[in-house]
Write an enzyme that holds these catalytic residues in place. Structure first.
Site, short mmCIF file in Angstrom:
data_model
loop_
_atom_site.label_atom_id
_atom_site.label_comp_id
_atom_site.label_asym_id
_atom_site.label_seq_id
_atom_site.Cartn_x
_atom_site.Cartn_y
_atom_site.Cartn_z
N ASP A 93 -48.63 -29.66 -28.89
CA ASP A 93 -50.07 -29.45 -28.11
C ASP A 93 -50.93 -30.53 -28.69
O ASP A 93 -50.61 -31.28 -29.32
CB ASP A 93 -50.46 -28.01 -28.28
CG ASP A 93 -51.01 -27.52 -29.34
OD1 ASP A 93 -50.88 -28.58 -30.48
OD2 ASP A 93 -51.48 -26.55 -29.75
N ASP A 279 -45.85 -21.30 -22.59
CA ASP A 279 -45.73 -20.85 -23.98
C ASP A 279 -46.61 -19.89 -24.37
O ASP A 279 -47.89 -19.67 -23.52
CB ASP A 279 -46.12 -22.05 -24.74
CG ASP A 279 -47.78 -22.31 -24.90
OD1 ASP A 279 -48.22 -22.97 -23.80
OD2 ASP A 279 -48.32 -21.93 -25.78
N CYS A 317 -31.21 -3.26 -24.13
CA CYS A 317 -31.35 -4.40 -24.69
C CYS A 317 -30.08 -4.92 -25.47
O CYS A 317 -29.69 -4.39 -26.38
CB CYS A 317 -32.49 -4.62 -25.49
SG CYS A 317 -33.01 -6.22 -26.34
N CYS A 319 -30.55 -7.65 -27.98
CA CYS A 319 -30.42 -8.31 -28.75
C CYS A 319 -30.12 -7.66 -30.19
O CYS A 319 -29.66 -6.75 -30.34
CB CYS A 319 -32.38 -8.36 -28.84
SG CYS A 319 -32.99 -7.15 -29.94
N CYS A 322 -31.96 -4.49 -31.43
CA CYS A 322 -31.66 -3.32 -30.61
C CYS A 322 -30.05 -2.82 -30.60
O CYS A 322 -29.71 -1.73 -30.54
CB CYS A 322 -31.85 -3.41 -29.05
SG CYS A 322 -33.59 -3.54 -28.90
N HIS A 348 -36.50 -9.18 -31.13
CA HIS A 348 -36.32 -8.43 -30.14
C HIS A 348 -37.31 -9.08 -28.92
O HIS A 348 -36.86 -9.32 -27.65
CB HIS A 348 -36.87 -6.92 -30.35
CG HIS A 348 -37.21 -6.19 -28.97
ND1 HIS A 348 -36.04 -5.74 -28.16
CD2 HIS A 348 -38.22 -6.08 -28.25
CE1 HIS A 348 -36.44 -4.96 -27.21
NE2 HIS A 348 -37.86 -5.36 -27.16
ZN LIG Z 1 -34.00 -5.76 -28.29
#
Ligand SMILES: [Zn+2]
Length: 389
Positions: A93, A279, A317, A319, A322, A348
């Site tokens: 940025d 972003d 989920c 991820c 999880c 997550h």
């Molecule tokens: Zn997750």
């Protein structure tokens, strides 16, 4: 020489675009979300973890890196990619937003901004030209022009003054960038040639000012364009309205970046209005505050009701958090102040954001974005959810 800047829209569904952005350090499938690595690190997670999550581009803050460790040190290290170990695209940025929000006693003149560092109180000056030089030394793939973002609410006069000044700064920034690219300033180290430069559209919530800003910024001729000055406190409907008005006016064959946005439903709503890049600090910052984003809405892991809840944060989920950990354990880590809490919560949340973008991209390819949008918004609640069933 590495890949030059290139953008191709590969599918369209309404205003939504499925694109492919080529940058010196790789390809970014759009619409894309850029995790924020303020000081050259996404807080709490490693480069390997970001790669495993499927992140394709990171954002780093010019203001913070300029103050510490300094762009010269990073240039001597071979640029941000070598310094941080992140091999894929990086967008830096301009530092403008941080100067106005973090630094003390920022004084804006036509030349630039004089401010005192929030770290040690030392006086610094940033100009449209020096910000180009700093980002060249950092060696990012995309450099943002230095803009003036008015605070919200802004009077029409304030929004117009900031918009007009940003336009004048756009010309200066572009001239300096082109001088560096043509080798006219060999004193500025450029560890990663081929850097693209994005212009920024300002104008607050005034549509006629946005129109003027689009016309003037596009006339300067940047590689691509961003919409700045939103998500600064205005009502969300106002933001959608300004994005829906502004994005379609930007060149069709260039990526469009909505800066600093937003909540998960904001991403979906903005893609529907023609945005390609995002972003936001929300997934990472909120993770460190114990807030986990899920398909149903945000879940506050410090809530006592999770003390003996042995389910994962979100059963569907995929991820790393999880797949292995329970709400009870994550709550325990959080209330105990364990560093691992920040890491697991961040993994997550970033997975949720990046996966939402994957879903968006697939839906545009299949021509089912409308259905995706409706289903997402029906399920997702902005309010804190009390429990996931
Ligand atoms: Zn997750």
């Amino acid at each position: 020489m590495s890949e030059p800047f290139r953008f191709e829209v590969v599918a369209r569904d309404g205003q939504a675009r499925r694109g492919r952005l080529s940058l010196p350090h790789g390809i970014v499938e759009t619409p894309a979300f850029m995790p924020v690595g303020t000081r050259g690190a996404v807080k709490g997670v490693t480069v390997e973890q970001l790669q495993d999550l499927g992140a394709e581009i990171l954002l780093a803050n010019t203001y913070h890196l300029h103050l510490r460790p300094g762009a010269d040190l990073i240039a001597r290290a071979g640029g941000l990619h070598r310094f941080t170990g992140w091999p894929s695209p990086i967008l830096t940025d301009s530092g403008g937003y941080q100067v106005f929000s973090l630094a003390s006693r920022a004084k804006v003149t036509e030349d630039g901004v004089v401010f005192r560092s929030h770290l040690d109180g030392q006086s610094h000056t940033l100009t449209p030209e020096s910000v180009v030089d700093i980002q060249a030394r950092l060696g990012s793939d995309v450099a943002m022009m230095f803009d003036q973002c008015p605070s919200w609410p802004a009077t029409r006069e304030a929004a117009e003054a900031a918009m007009s000044r940003t336009l004048r700064w756009a010309r200066r920034a572009r001239d300096r960038h082109q001088a560096l690219e043509s080798g006219a300033a060999p004193e500025v180290a450029r560890p990663a040639p081929g850097q693209a430069q994005f212009g920024i559209v300002q104008g607050g919530t005034f549509k006629d000012l946005r129109d003027l800003s689009v016309q003037g910024t596009v006339a300067v001729g940047f590689d691509a364009y961003a919409i700045g000055g939103l998500s600064v406190g205005e009502p969300v409907e106002t933001m959608y309205d300004v994005v829906g008005h502004t994005a379609p006016q930007l060149p069709e064959d260039r990526p469009r970046y909505l800066m600093g946005t937003g909540m998960p439903d904001d991403l979906v709503e903005s893609v529907a209005r023609g945005i390609d890049l995002f972003d936001c600090v929300l997934p990472t910052r909120n993770a460190r505050n114990g807030q986990l984003f899920t398909r149903h809405g945000p879940l506050n892991i410090k809530n006592a009701r999770y003390a003996e809840d042995h389910r994962p944060p979100d059963a569907e989920c995929t991820c790393p958090t999880c797949r292995r950990y329970s709400r009870a354990y994550l709550r325990h880590l959080f209330v105990s102040g364990e560093l691992t809490a920040a890491t697991l919560n961040t993994l997550h949340n970033l997975h949720f954001y990046l996966d939402t973008m994957r879903g968006i991209r697939k839906a545009i390819e299949f021509g089912t974005f409308d259905t995706f949008q409706r289903a997402f918004l029906e399920t997702y609640s902005r309010r804190q959810i009390s429990s996931l069933e």
